[in-house]
Design a protein around this motif. Structure first.
Motif, short mmCIF file in Angstrom:
data_model
loop_
_atom_site.label_atom_id
_atom_site.label_comp_id
_atom_site.label_asym_id
_atom_site.label_seq_id
_atom_site.Cartn_x
_atom_site.Cartn_y
_atom_site.Cartn_z
N PHE A 1 0.83 -1.20 0.00
CA PHE A 1 0.00 0.00 0.00
C PHE A 1 0.87 1.25 0.00
O PHE A 1 2.00 1.25 0.49
N GLY A 2 0.35 2.30 -0.60
CA GLY A 2 1.05 3.58 -0.66
C GLY A 2 0.22 4.66 0.01
O GLY A 2 -1.01 4.66 -0.09
N THR A 3 0.88 5.58 0.70
CA THR A 3 0.21 6.66 1.41
C THR A 3 0.74 8.01 0.93
O THR A 3 1.95 8.20 0.80
N TYR A 4 -0.19 8.92 0.70
CA TYR A 4 0.15 10.29 0.29
C TYR A 4 -0.48 11.24 1.28
O TYR A 4 -1.71 11.25 1.46
N GLU A 5 0.34 12.04 1.97
CA GLU A 5 -0.13 13.03 2.94
C GLU A 5 0.20 14.42 2.43
O GLU A 5 1.31 14.66 1.94
N ASN A 6 -0.74 15.35 2.58
CA ASN A 6 -0.47 16.71 2.14
C ASN A 6 -1.47 17.66 2.81
O ASN A 6 -2.61 17.28 3.06
N ASP A 7 -1.02 18.88 3.06
CA ASP A 7 -1.93 19.88 3.62
C ASP A 7 -2.66 20.66 2.55
O ASP A 7 -3.53 21.48 2.86
N SER A 8 -2.35 20.40 1.28
CA SER A 8 -3.03 21.12 0.20
C SER A 8 -4.51 20.77 0.13
O SER A 8 -5.30 21.51 -0.48
N PHE A 9 -4.91 19.66 0.75
CA PHE A 9 -6.34 19.34 0.84
C PHE A 9 -7.10 20.45 1.56
O PHE A 9 -8.31 20.60 1.40
N PHE A 10 -6.39 21.22 2.39
CA PHE A 10 -6.99 22.31 3.16
C PHE A 10 -6.50 23.66 2.66
O PHE A 10 -6.48 24.64 3.41
N ASP A 11 -6.06 23.71 1.40
CA ASP A 11 -5.65 24.96 0.75
C ASP A 11 -4.52 25.67 1.51
O ASP A 11 -4.52 26.89 1.65
N SER A 12 -3.57 24.89 2.01
CA SER A 12 -2.38 25.47 2.63
C SER A 12 -1.14 24.76 2.09
O SER A 12 -1.24 23.70 1.47
N ASP A 13 0.01 25.34 2.32
CA ASP A 13 1.28 24.77 1.85
C ASP A 13 2.36 25.20 2.82
O ASP A 13 3.16 26.09 2.55
N ARG A 14 2.41 24.54 4.00
CA ARG A 14 3.30 25.00 5.06
C ARG A 14 3.54 23.87 6.06
O ARG A 14 2.85 22.85 6.05
N PHE A 15 4.54 24.08 6.92
CA PHE A 15 4.87 23.20 8.03
C PHE A 15 5.11 21.77 7.53
O PHE A 15 5.93 21.58 6.64
N TYR A 16 4.44 20.77 8.09
CA TYR A 16 4.55 19.42 7.50
C TYR A 16 3.66 19.43 6.27
O TYR A 16 2.45 19.26 6.34
N THR A 17 4.27 19.66 5.12
CA THR A 17 3.49 19.95 3.92
C THR A 17 3.31 18.75 3.01
O THR A 17 2.40 18.75 2.19
N ASN A 18 4.16 17.72 3.13
CA ASN A 18 4.01 16.59 2.22
C ASN A 18 4.73 15.36 2.78
O ASN A 18 5.80 15.47 3.38
N GLY A 19 4.12 14.20 2.56
CA GLY A 19 4.74 12.94 2.91
C GLY A 19 4.26 11.85 1.98
O GLY A 19 3.06 11.78 1.65
N VAL A 20 5.17 11.02 1.51
CA VAL A 20 4.81 9.87 0.68
C VAL A 20 5.48 8.64 1.28
O VAL A 20 6.60 8.71 1.80
N GLN A 21 4.77 7.50 1.20
CA GLN A 21 5.33 6.28 1.77
C GLN A 21 4.79 5.07 1.03
O GLN A 21 3.59 4.96 0.78
N LEU A 22 5.69 4.16 0.68
CA LEU A 22 5.33 2.86 0.12
C LEU A 22 5.59 1.82 1.19
O LEU A 22 6.69 1.77 1.77
N SER A 23 4.59 0.98 1.48
CA SER A 23 4.69 0.01 2.57
C SER A 23 4.45 -1.40 2.06
O SER A 23 3.61 -1.62 1.18
N ILE A 24 5.17 -2.34 2.65
CA ILE A 24 5.00 -3.77 2.35
C ILE A 24 4.84 -4.47 3.68
O ILE A 24 5.75 -4.45 4.52
N LYS A 25 3.70 -5.09 3.91
CA LYS A 25 3.41 -5.81 5.16
C LYS A 25 3.32 -7.30 4.86
O LYS A 25 2.65 -7.71 3.91
#
Length: 354
Positions: free
Chosen positions: A36-60
């Motif tokens: 599974f892959g995870t995409y995190e971003n604050d742009s969903f709330f119309d901002s671009d600051r602080f912890y602004t982006n994260g991507v992760q590929l996971s294998i369990k």
């Protein structure tokens, strides 16, 4: 303003959490691996600051492939944590990148009163161990990564902004410098019977309390939290993200549906408080003249989300696809002479079993 303000189309997805009549699925073969892959971003709330982006590929994985050295390390850790009698549940490998910026990314000059520019490229490995009564889950993890230009955060953000025609980030030359970033953590998650109950329609509400300790030059902190999971055919204690662990058990049986025969759903809510001892993304590297701000010692996250499975997407080569959506509201992480708002991040996770 409400605790979480997000677009109406997301509300439609969350509405699927109202589970209806049960429709049992036929037994399915055991799946040994989940991707599974995870995409995190604050742009969903119309901002671009602080912890602004994260991507992760996971294998369990459900198969125990630990070598003798890894088994010896987990035994020693469990002797201290009280999980000597726990059995292997899953292992998980994560590959990811994190990105942090100040509020105004178009300023090229240093911004000493705002959050420093910083990035991390990492690989993480974790083992989950389940107690004999299946009510306590212990997770041991180790993470190694690099900060600074080698994290490729500057390249990733500039490329993404160019493709999406967004303002050019101009201050990455001020980022926290390069270093080898190390962190180890241990978490204990225990089912709380007094806060769990059965709901109409074979729906369960399971509550678990947990604590986590992390140490390293990346972050050092102590955390405690409470997690509530609502769904069907749930284990007593659900590993995060909820639901994935259900698919990696011997003689796995498909969970019952939500409102529609071709849909399965799980909802969750988590509150977590961390006592921070170190955060390289706010403090900078140790013994180096990096940009830094005054870190707050206590940080709280409030998270809500849903996971949706699509059982009809199963094929001979892979299991069903799933989608998870999570919203996090984080308290202020640092002090400054300029206003520091709370931060909101949304995360989308997509994956399947192989």
């Amino acid at each position: 303003m409400s605790l979480f303000s997000f677009h109406p189309r997301w509300c439609a997805g969350l509405a699927l959490l109202a589970c209806g009549a049960a429709h049992a699925q036929a037994p399915v073969p055991q799946q040994e691996t989940v991707h599974f892959g995870t995409y995190e971003n604050d742009s969903f709330f119309d901002s671009d600051r602080f912890y602004t982006n994260g991507v992760q590929l996971s294998i369990k994985r459900s198969r125990d492939r630990r070598g003798e050295f890894a088994k010896a390390l987990t035994r020693r850790a469990c002797a201290w944590l009280g999980c000597e009698d726990s059995v292997f549940l899953t292992s998980q490998t994560n590959y990811g990148q994190l990105m942090y910026t100040p509020r105004d990314i178009t300023i090229a000059q240093p911004q000493p009163e705002d959050r420093p520019w910083a990035g991390l490229l990492y690989v993480e490995h974790a083992y989950a161990l389940l107690s004999p009564d299946q009510r306590t889950l212990t997770t041991l993890s180790a993470q190694v990564g690099v900060t600074g230009p080698a994290s490729l955060s500057e390249d990733a953000q500039k490329l993404f902004h160019k493709i999406m025609d967004r303002p050019e980030p101009r201050g990455w030359h001020n980022q926290i410098g390069g270093s080898l970033a190390l962190m180890a953590s241990a978490e204990r998650r225990t089912a709380l019977d007094s806060l769990s109950l059965a709901l109409p329609g074979d729906v369960q509400l399971n509550t678990a309390g947990y604590w986590r300790l992390a140490a390293g030059n990346t972050m050092t902190y102590a955390a405690a939290g409470l997690a509530v999971v609502v769904g069907k055919d749930l284990p007593a204690v659900s590993p995060p993200p909820p639901g994935i662990g259900n698919k990696l058990v011997q003689d796995a049986i498909g969970t019952t549906t939500c409102m529609l025969k071709w849909l399965q759903c799980t909802a969750f809510a988590v509150v977590e408080t961390r006592l921070m001892g170190r955060n390289i993304f706010l403090d900078g590297r140790m013994w180096r003249d990096d940009p830094s701000v005054q870190r707050r010692k206590v940080v709280t996250d409030l998270m809500v989300g849903t996971r949706i499975d699509f059982p009809d997407t199963r094929s001979a080569s892979h299991g069903p696809w799933f989608l998870q959506f999570k919203v996090t509201r984080r308290s202020r992480e640092f002090r400054s002479s300029i206003p520091v708002p709370r931060h909101r991040i949304a995360a989308i996770t997509v994956g399947t079993e192989f």
